[in-house]
Design a protein around this motif. Structure first.
Motif, mmCIF file in Angstrom:
data_model
loop_
_atom_site.group_PDB
_atom_site.id
_atom_site.type_symbol
_atom_site.label_atom_id
_atom_site.label_comp_id
_atom_site.label_asym_id
_atom_site.label_seq_id
_atom_site.Cartn_x
_atom_site.Cartn_y
_atom_site.Cartn_z
ATOM 1 N N ALA A 265 3.811 8.401 5.294
ATOM 2 C CA ALA A 265 2.510 8.968 5.671
ATOM 3 C C ALA A 265 2.649 10.424 6.093
ATOM 4 O O ALA A 265 1.776 11.263 5.792
ATOM 5 N N ILE B 129 2.781 12.548 2.915
ATOM 6 C CA ILE B 129 1.528 12.501 2.146
ATOM 7 C C ILE B 129 0.409 13.239 2.874
ATOM 8 O O ILE B 129 -0.365 14.006 2.258
ATOM 9 N N TYR C 75 0.830 -1.213 0.000
ATOM 10 C CA TYR C 75 0.000 0.000 0.000
ATOM 11 C C TYR C 75 0.862 1.260 0.000
ATOM 12 O O TYR C 75 0.489 2.286 -0.587
ATOM 13 N N GLN C 76 2.008 1.198 0.686
ATOM 14 C CA GLN C 76 2.913 2.352 0.681
ATOM 15 C C GLN C 76 3.366 2.666 -0.746
ATOM 16 O O GLN C 76 3.425 3.833 -1.153
ATOM 17 N N GLN D 296 -3.437 13.082 -4.827
ATOM 18 C CA GLN D 296 -3.137 13.130 -3.405
ATOM 19 C C GLN D 296 -4.195 12.419 -2.573
ATOM 20 O O GLN D 296 -3.884 11.795 -1.551
ATOM 21 N N ALA E 4 -3.532 8.826 -2.693
ATOM 22 C CA ALA E 4 -2.316 8.570 -1.910
ATOM 23 C C ALA E 4 -2.642 8.472 -0.436
ATOM 24 O O ALA E 4 -2.124 7.591 0.280
ATOM 25 N N ASP F 58 -5.587 7.639 0.891
ATOM 26 C CA ASP F 58 -6.322 6.391 1.127
ATOM 27 C C ASP F 58 -5.375 5.193 1.230
ATOM 28 O O ASP F 58 -5.523 4.345 2.121
ATOM 29 N N TYR F 59 -4.441 5.098 0.307
ATOM 30 C CA TYR F 59 -3.510 3.958 0.306
ATOM 31 C C TYR F 59 -2.609 3.971 1.550
ATOM 32 O O TYR F 59 -2.382 2.923 2.166
ATOM 33 N N ILE F 60 -2.098 5.144 1.922
ATOM 34 C CA ILE F 60 -1.195 5.173 3.077
ATOM 35 C C ILE F 60 -1.958 4.891 4.367
ATOM 36 O O ILE F 60 -1.415 4.328 5.318
ATOM 37 N N SER G 261 0.612 4.288 -2.610
ATOM 38 C CA SER G 261 0.470 5.663 -2.146
ATOM 39 C C SER G 261 1.521 6.563 -2.777
ATOM 40 O O SER G 261 1.206 7.664 -3.249
ATOM 41 N N GLU G 262 2.774 6.098 -2.804
ATOM 42 C CA GLU G 262 3.842 6.904 -3.386
ATOM 43 C C GLU G 262 3.636 7.084 -4.885
ATOM 44 O O GLU G 262 3.906 8.171 -5.437
#
Length: 952
Positions: free
Chosen positions: A893, A896, A850-851, A863, A866, A868-870, A854-855
């Motif tokens: 995190a 972000i 997930y990181q 964003q 990003a 949500d994923y982090i 997000s990246e």
């Protein structure tokens, strides 16, 4: 002489106590400077009397006396060559000399003469001599037999210094010389040499001889290498191949004709050393006519008659020195010295000459000589006495008379049996003499005597039968007692294994297996035992095909006999070699064991389940069913007291706990595995436990402890010449450096190991490619990292690579795609890793996946996605502590969340990232470079957040 004989000869009818005799002997010892506890001249035979010891320089393998020395003719050139070699030795240049020639040409005589001249010369520096002989035995000789004999000789002259050098340089050798150390020290040495191999023994003894020669020139003599065991040949190679200066001279004698051709290892080694100018070869030729004349002139008063003997004598003997001396001895005992009659009275061969001499012995003498010839080149009076049901004193008396008459025998050094009893020993004047006397015996008599000697030797060495196991096995074999022979061959194999001579052990077991065909009764059980023992020996030498084949044969024998327990065990035993060779065969063996487990003992059924759980987890990933299967079998571990079986269960448990991301339980199982492996003496299982422990520690953020274990393990593997394990543990050191972001340190290690042929041979290179790819990516070489990851991906597609490498591979490829700006590819790869992590309960890799998403979203400008994923990445870590993932997720995190204005949450994540990262860094307090690298990475990511918040 007995006490009664001495008392009667000196005091006659006068009544004198034993005390008076003891005082007289004590006065003699004082005058001769001959201590009773280490006598050179007078030996006490407790309960019997006293005897003169043979001159140490004239005993068995010793140096000839200076008095009445027979001349050595025709060897002047060789003596000069040996003298020149020693001068180079005294100057610090090691010398290796092979003295070669057929039987009877005087190899031993040449060595004796050289030593006598060397040690009696005033100009010679103090020199220590170690001498050992390979013996022609009816069973295979014990590994390094002549080397240990030479060390025993050196101990007499060097004493405590030898023990000190062995303790410091060769503990694997000192462990096998119990007479030099205490029981307490032996226990400590066993711990010190854990994991030792044959290569370590060779390195250590070579170092030890070099250390000994630093203060005192050493002359090391190994005789009759045509009868050598393979380990002694390896020792010679190790000594000769070193190029460092050393005051060390190695003299090796052998008969080329008895080696069986140019393929013999000794010939190949000699040729290799000659090619590099690392040895000298002194071949002995037959004597010339003039040499024979010179010898006769010394032997008899000069006369025309004696001179005339030279021609016929040279023709009859072809210039063989032994034959010449034997003929002259025969002539001297007769009244026939007429040259016209020499061909009539002298046998055509030594065989007939020795047979004729034997025919002139008394019946009692013949019986003793017959038994001695069957026992071997060297024999003890106690063993001969036991066979003939006579007293040892009576046998010794007869032998002494034969020595005095120079018929067949000469004195050898006494032997001390394991119970402390000491016995005189004698040897034949020459091996050809013993061989001739042995051949003259009827086959039925030979067989009976072999059996009697085997039983007598077994009794004499009852306290430590392993010392003579191979010899006794050979005697029983020739006696036709094959069950007993097999028993002792197994014992000999165990003894060879304690000296890390596992190839010799496998050969001994092979001999035992061959003998089974000569037994009429059912041999299925013993055949399975022997095959299993040999399979284990072969596995220890990485003879994987041989090991797998033997285990398969055990399974076949067990299946034929209806022995389900043995079949299940054989199938599970085969998992290790098949795991290296063909993972499909490995899986098939476990499947078959599972099919049979219902009819097997509960412990074996549980072990089959554990193997199913562990191996399937390793190759296909964790599932709840597999963990439940392991947990159900876990109680059976309490019933297992065998350390070997416990190791195997714990090995499987460590796999399952690691696959389930229960890293604390993984470390606990791995620690217990290492402890059991030490008790079982299994370095390989110890290595497996170390690997699992390191991996568990890394995921727990204990990088410092993981690095220490990897470094210590690699050092142990290197010291013991476990090359495969050494490289693997060194790669784990690199992995720790990668976790600390010290790519500069990790990259060259990974590149070196990935190029090692042995890693490719055993299908371990793919694993190293993962760390190589990560090191390249961290160093900024995205293309190189992609190549490494692609190679690993291809290996995974072929099968046989551990499932644990699937997650980091996908995420490594995703990171490469992100670095190359390929956001869609990154998303696909990271999503695939997330799916796998969900299916196989891997929260650490789930969070990392997930990181990455997000990246990738943040880089693409999305964003909200990003965030949500982090958030999902942080949620994956809520119920588990994986510090090395936690700090990186929260560091990402922080940035972000700050990007979307959630400053307070960003600051909270930054604080958690710093705290988690610093806890990891604290474990690297003894590794300042790695600690600094990790703290630097934490600081850099923290500053990213500050730069973002500063812009808000």
């Amino acid at each position: 002489m007995t006490k009664d004989e001495l008392l009667g000869a000196v005091w006659g009818e006068l009544h004198v106590t034993d005390g008076a005799l003891k005082r007289c002997v004590a006065d003699l010892r004082k005058a001769l400077d001959d201590p009773a506890d280490d006598p050179r001249y007078i030996q006490t035979l407790h309960g019997r009397g006293y005897r003169f010891l043979p001159d140490p320089a004239n005993a068995g393998a010793g140096i000839l006396s200076t008095k009445e020395r027979a001349p050595v003719v025709g060897r002047g050139t060789q003596i000069q060559a040996l003298d020149a070699c020693f001068k180079r030795v005294a100057g610090g240049a090691r010398q290796v000399v092979f003295i070669t020639g057929e039987a009877g040409l005087g190899k031993t005589t040449l060595v004796n003469l050289f030593l006598h001249q060397l040690l009696s010369a005033k100009s010679t520096p103090t020199t220590a001599v170690g001498r050992g002989r390979c013996l022609q035995q009816f069973g295979d000789g014990e590994p390094y037999l002549p080397v240990f004999e030479a060390l025993d000789h050196l101990n007499r002259s060097l004493g405590p210094r030898l023990v000190t050098v062995l303790r410091n340089h060769a503990p694997t050798w000192l462990l096998h010389m119990p007479g030099l150390i205490s029981l307490r020290e032996r226990a400590g040495l066993r711990e010190q040499v854990f994991g030792a191999t044959k290569e370590r023994m060779l390195r250590e003894i070579t170092d030890a001889f070099e250390a000994l020669s630093a203060a005192t020139p050493i002359v090391l003599i190994l005789e009759d290498l045509h009868w050598s065991d393979p380990s002694t040949i390896d020792f010679l190679t190790s000594i000769a191949s070193r190029t460092l200066p050393a005051k060390l001279m190695l003299l090796a004698t052998y008969r080329p004709g008895d080696l069986g051709g140019s393929s013999h290892p000794l010939i190949q080694i000699e040729q290799e050393l000659q090619m590099h100018s690392q040895c000298y070869v002194l071949p002995l030729e037959h004597l010339t006519h003039d040499d024979v004349c010179d010898y006769i002139a010394w032997r008899f008063a000069p006369s025309p008659l004696h001179t005339a003997l030279a021609g016929p004598l040279h023709r009859r003997t072809s210039g063989n020195p032994l034959f010449m001396v034997c003929i002259l001895d025969e002539l001297a005992r007769s009244e026939y010295l007429n040259e016209d009659m020499i061909n009539g009275i002298v046998p055509e061969t030594l065989q007939r000459m020795f047979e004729r001499q034997a025919g002139q012995l008394t019946e009692s003498e013949q019986e003793i000589v017959d038994v001695a010839a069957v026992e071997g080149e060297i024999f003890s009076t106690h063993s001969v006495a036991a066979v003939l049901d006579r007293s040892p004193v009576e046998v010794e008396t007869v032998c002494e008379d034969l020595v005095r008459r120079q018929v067949f025998l000469k004195r050898a050094e006494p032997v001390r049996f394991p119970d402390g009893t000491q016995s005189p020993r004698y040897c034949f004047l020459h091996v050809l003499c013993r061989e001739s006397l042995y051949r003259r015996l009827a086959l039925s008599r030979r067989s009976r005597l072999h059996g009697a000697i085997a039983r007598a030797t077994e009794v004499l060495y009852a306290a430590d039968p392993s010392r003579v196991a191979a010899e006794v096995a050979g005697h029983f074999e020739l006696a036709g007692d094959y069950p007993q022979s097999i028993r002792f061959f197994r014992m000999a194999a165990d003894a060879a294994a304690t000296r890390f001579a596992n190839q010799e052990a496998a050969c001994l077991l092979g001999r035992a297996i061959d003998l089974l065909a000569k037994i009429e009764s059912d041999t299925t059980t013993i055949r399975m035992d022997l095959l299993e023992q040999r399979a284990i020996m072969r596995l220890s030498t990485l003879d994987l095909n041989g090991s797998a084949t033997d285990f398969a044969e055990v399974g076949h024998q067990a299946r034929t006999a209806g022995n389900v327990d043995r079949e299940v065990k054989a199938l599970l035993d085969s998992v290790m070699p098949w795991g290296f060779l063909d993972y499909r065969r490995c899986l098939a063996a476990i499947e078959e064991a599972g099919r049979l487990k219902g009819r097997a003992q509960p412990v074996l059924a549980a072990l089959a389940d554990a193997y199913r759980a562990g191996v399937w987890t390793y190759f296909f990933g964790w599932t709840q069913d597999l963990e439940d299967l392991l947990n159900a079998s876990r109680p059976a571990l309490d019933a297992i007291h065998d350390h070997g079986l416990r190791c195997r269960f714990l090995w499987m448990e460590a796999f399952v706990r690691y696959g389930a991301s229960d890293y604390v339980a993984c470390c606990r199982a791995a620690e217990e595995l290492r402890s059991c492996a030490r008790k079982a003496g299994s370095f390989h299982q110890y290595f497996l436990g170390t690997h699992n422990l390191i991996m568990g520690l890394v995921h727990r953020g204990l990088l410092g402890e993981a690095l220490r274990l990897a470094r210590d393990g690699a050092a142990m593997a290197a010291a013991n010449h476990h090359r495969l394990e050494q490289l693997w543990l060194e790669s784990l050191e690199a992995m720790v450096a990668i976790e600390a972001f010290h790519f500069k340190q990790a990259l060259p290690v990974c590149e070196r190991i990935a190029g090692e042929p042995i890693m490719m041979t055993h299908n371990l290179t793919p694993h190293v490619l993962l760390w190589l790819g990560r090191a390249l990516l961290g160093s900024g070489d995205v293309a190189g990292a992609c190549e490494a990851f692609n190679r690993l991906s291809a290996a995974i597609d072929r099968g046989g690579v551990g499932f644990e490498y699937h997650f980091p591979l996908l995420q490594g490829q995703a990171s490469c795609a992100l670095a190359a700006g390929e956001h869609t590819k990154c998303h696909i790869l990271a999503s695939r890793s997330i799916q796998l992590a969900c299916e196989h309960r891997s929260p650490g890799y789930l969070a990392r996946g997930y990181q990455l998403l997000s990246e990738a979203a943040a880089t693409a400008g999305d964003q909200l996605a990003a965030v949500d994923y982090i958030s999902m990445a942080m949620a994956a870590l809520n119920e588990i502590q994986i510090p090395n993932v936690e700090w990186q997720v929260h560091a990402a995190a922080a940035t972000i969340l700050a990007n979307v204005g959630r400053v307070q949450e960003a600051e909270t994540s930054r604080t958690r990232a710093i705290e988690a990262g610093q806890r990891i860094a604290a474990t690297l307090s003894n590794e300042p470079a790695l600690q600094e690298s990790l703290l630097g990475e934490i600081k850099e990511r923290s500053q990213r957040l500050l730069s973002v918040t500063a812009g808000l």
